[in-house]
Motif scaffolding. Structure first.
Motif, PDB file in Angstrom:
ATOM      1  N   THR A  59      31.283  37.499  15.064  1.00 21.96           N
ATOM      2  CA  THR A  59      32.395  37.525  16.009  1.00 21.96           C
ATOM      3  C   THR A  59      33.279  38.731  15.713  1.00 21.96           C
ATOM      4  O   THR A  59      33.215  39.325  14.629  1.00 21.96           O
ATOM      5  N   ALA A  60      34.127  39.062  16.687  1.00 25.05           N
ATOM      6  CA  ALA A  60      35.053  40.173  16.493  1.00 25.05           C
ATOM      7  C   ALA A  60      35.981  39.905  15.315  1.00 25.05           C
ATOM      8  O   ALA A  60      36.303  40.807  14.535  1.00 25.05           O
ATOM      9  N   ASP A  61      36.413  38.646  15.178  1.00 21.55           N
ATOM     10  CA  ASP A  61      37.300  38.295  14.066  1.00 21.55           C
ATOM     11  C   ASP A  61      36.596  38.498  12.729  1.00 21.55           C
ATOM     12  O   ASP A  61      37.188  39.010  11.780  1.00 21.55           O
ATOM     13  N   SER A  93      37.242  44.192   6.895  1.00 32.26           N
ATOM     14  CA  SER A  93      37.896  45.492   6.703  1.00 32.26           C
ATOM     15  C   SER A  93      38.506  45.601   5.311  1.00 32.26           C
ATOM     16  O   SER A  93      38.963  44.612   4.735  1.00 32.26           O
ATOM     17  N   THR A  94      38.507  46.802   4.778  1.00 36.67           N
ATOM     18  CA  THR A  94      39.163  47.083   3.501  1.00 36.67           C
ATOM     19  C   THR A  94      40.178  48.201   3.693  1.00 36.67           C
ATOM     20  O   THR A  94      39.988  49.097   4.516  1.00 36.67           O
ATOM     21  N   ILE A 129      37.841  49.700  15.798  1.00 35.20           N
ATOM     22  CA  ILE A 129      36.728  49.115  15.054  1.00 35.20           C
ATOM     23  C   ILE A 129      35.544  48.927  15.996  1.00 35.20           C
ATOM     24  O   ILE A 129      35.690  48.356  17.087  1.00 35.20           O
ATOM     25  N   GLN A 130      34.387  49.436  15.590  1.00 37.13           N
ATOM     26  CA  GLN A 130      33.173  49.307  16.399  1.00 37.13           C
ATOM     27  C   GLN A 130      32.736  47.853  16.445  1.00 37.13           C
ATOM     28  O   GLN A 130      32.621  47.183  15.418  1.00 37.13           O
ATOM     29  N   TYR A 131      32.508  47.349  17.648  1.00 37.70           N
ATOM     30  CA  TYR A 131      32.046  45.968  17.806  1.00 37.70           C
ATOM     31  C   TYR A 131      31.027  45.930  18.941  1.00 37.70           C
ATOM     32  O   TYR A 131      31.363  46.168  20.099  1.00 37.70           O
ATOM     33  N   GLU A 166      42.070  45.164  -1.810  1.00 41.22           N
ATOM     34  CA  GLU A 166      41.881  46.029  -0.653  1.00 41.22           C
ATOM     35  C   GLU A 166      41.386  45.300   0.582  1.00 41.22           C
ATOM     36  O   GLU A 166      41.280  45.878   1.652  1.00 41.22           O
ATOM     37  N   ARG A 167      41.055  44.003   0.446  1.00 44.50           N
ATOM     38  CA  ARG A 167      40.432  43.299   1.558  1.00 44.50           C
ATOM     39  C   ARG A 167      41.446  42.678   2.516  1.00 44.50           C
ATOM     40  O   ARG A 167      42.538  42.287   2.111  1.00 44.50           O
TER      41      ARG A 167
END
Length: 500
Positions: free
Chosen positions: A318-320, A326-327, A343-345, A435-436
């Motif tokens: 999913t997009a979520d 992401s970091t 963000i590429q989706y 970083e997450r």
């Protein structure tokens, strides 16, 4: 049988309950803070048998160090008060942490890698905070913990982080400003060779202890086995015994070679052979975790039993889920900032706003819908101010401004996608975390604002680029925002009141 101090009211404020723990320096009570409505706290007393002036001074220093560090990192226990009771016994008050020590969590078994990475990120952040230092009398002084071990790490449940890890017990911490070594202090099984020698220490003594603890977390065993469990036995082991190899432990392990290498480097016999900082270790662990996740994604079987390519694997998410992977970019400072990101989706791109806030603010606002406001200037240079507001009431809100240069490809593309989809996502990172991404929040732009964005996009496309005037346009937007802030908040309050 209840303790004799059960129910005692300390300094007319803290009502003592049962004993929560004991240590070499004293004991800790669970207590109610009657001044603050009965909130549960922990009160640590110095043992009566240890009541020398030197120990009293050290006890107060422990409270001071913990208080200063606890304000800088959520991964260090917070100290709230210090005092002396009517019998001249010193005590200090901490946040009450309901959880388990790392020692209890491990149970002498290898820890799953995802849990290991999660715990180690948080331990490293807390420990690096100590090594970065505290300000005393105007000078920043580094702190060496000197007693890093599983029983001094506690894991509690946390609504934002899932499991929150904190470093405890700075009772024998060493300030780098101390003029001379104080002899041996610590837990022999985890002490570096130089600590066993009673020599002057730096942050790499803690890194050695961290290496011992990491080996134990990954294998369920200590890497060294002395002939006798005595100071002399451990002295010989730390100085002369080669740590076990990972393939020598009882459990069958499948660990990345890079992970085994960094643990072994931390356990080097001499300080110069170890990593130079905990932050260096943290970066290595994050990279190993990312590489392992990437490899797993590339080799995950699909429904047909074949290996899925990375792009196909992502298309099933999913997009979520994509956003939550992401970091935080390495070229961005760890500070409360906001910036846009595409963000590429699948076959399209998502508009996201990346935001770093304190973990407290994230917890406060994560269930709130974001509200978007836009301000535009077409000259001297086309610029858009995108203001995202996280709102609870007039006293509790966060305004997060982001400036888009509509003559740059990124700014223009973001506006194009927003006018087509009217949706975006906030991607949130904790200032005190790793970083997450911690969580995401969906946002939607009302139709009436979409029409405005279309008009501004058209105007900007027909305007000439005047890059020398970007600062002037940005300054103009800032001034307009300051003027409109009270009106924006009033309008927002009305909208929320109508929905209620």
């Amino acid at each position: 049988m209840r303790d004799e101090y059960y129910g005692r009211l300390l300094v007319q404020r803290y009502q003592l309950l049962e004993i929560a723990g004991k240590g070499s320096m004293g004991q800790v009570y669970q207590a109610k803070d009657t001044l603050l409505g009965g909130v549960i706290v922990a009160v640590k007393f110095l043992s009566r048998s240890k009541m020398t002036q030197r120990v009293r001074d050290r006890f107060m220093r422990e409270a001071t160090i913990s208080a200063l560090l606890g304000e800088q990192s959520i991964h260090i226990v917070k100290v709230r008060d210090y005092g002396v009771d009517e019998e001249e016994m010193p005590f200090y008050v901490m946040e009450y942490l309901k959880g388990s020590s790392l020692k209890d969590v491990m149970q002498n078994k290898p820890m799953p890698l995802p849990k290991f990475f999660s715990f180690m990120r948080q331990i490293c952040l807390g420990l690096q905070c100590a090594h970065d230092g505290i300000e005393i009398d105007g000078n920043v002084t580094q702190v060496v913990h000197r007693d890093i071990k599983p029983s001094n790490i506690i894991i509690t449940k946390d609504a934002t982080l899932g499991e929150l890890v904190k470093v405890l017990d700075f009772g024998i911490a060493l300030l780098k400003s101390d003029e001379s070594p104080t002899g041996f202090m610590g837990t022999p099984a985890y002490c570096s060779p130089e600590q066993m020698d009673g020599k002057t220490l730096d942050n790499r003594a803690d890194i050695y202890s961290l290496g011992i603890m990491m080996f134990q977390m990954l294998t369920g065993e200590l890497p060294l086995k002395p002939k006798a469990s005595s100071f002399e036995g451990w002295f010989q082991s730390h100085h002369y015994q080669t740590p076990k190899l990972f393939n020598e432990v009882k459990a069958r392990l499948d660990l990345p070679q890079a992970l085994m290498d960094v643990v072994n480097q931390c356990m080097a016999k001499t300080a110069p052979q170890r990593p130079g900082s905990v932050n260096e270790i943290l970066k290595t662990l994050v990279q190993i975790e990312q590489d392992s996740a990437r490899l797993a994604a590339q080799t995950t079987p699909n429904n047909g039993g074949e290996r899925a390519a990375t792009g196909h694997h992502n298309s099933l998410q999913t997009a979520d889920e994509i956003c939550r992977q992401s970091t935080w970019p390495k070229d961005k400072p760890r500070a409360e900032i906001v910036f846009p990101q595409l963000i590429q989706y699948q076959n399209s791109e998502l508009v996201t706003m990346w935001i770093m806030l304190s973990a407290t603010d994230i917890e406060k606002y994560k269930d709130n819908k974001p509200h978007s406001q836009f301000l535009f200037v077409g000259s001297p240079h086309p610029m858009l101010l995108w203001l995202t507001t996280l709102y609870q009431d007039e006293q509790q809100h966060r305004m997060l401004p982001c400036y888009l240069d509509l003559k740059k490809p990124l700014g223009e593309k973001i506006l194009q996608i927003l006018t087509q989809t009217s949706t975006y996502r906030l991607v949130l990172f904790a200032l005190e975390g790793d970083e997450r991404c911690i969580c995401t929040i969906d946002g939607k732009i009302p139709t009436r604002k979409i029409q405005l964005l279309k008009e501004w996009l058209s105007e900007s496309q027909n305007s000439p680029a005047t890059h020398g005037q970007i600062k002037e346009s940005k300054r103009s937007l800032k001034e307009e925002l300051e003027t409109l802030k009270p009106k924006l908040l009033t309008s927002l309050q009305r909208q929320i009141s109508k929905k209620k």
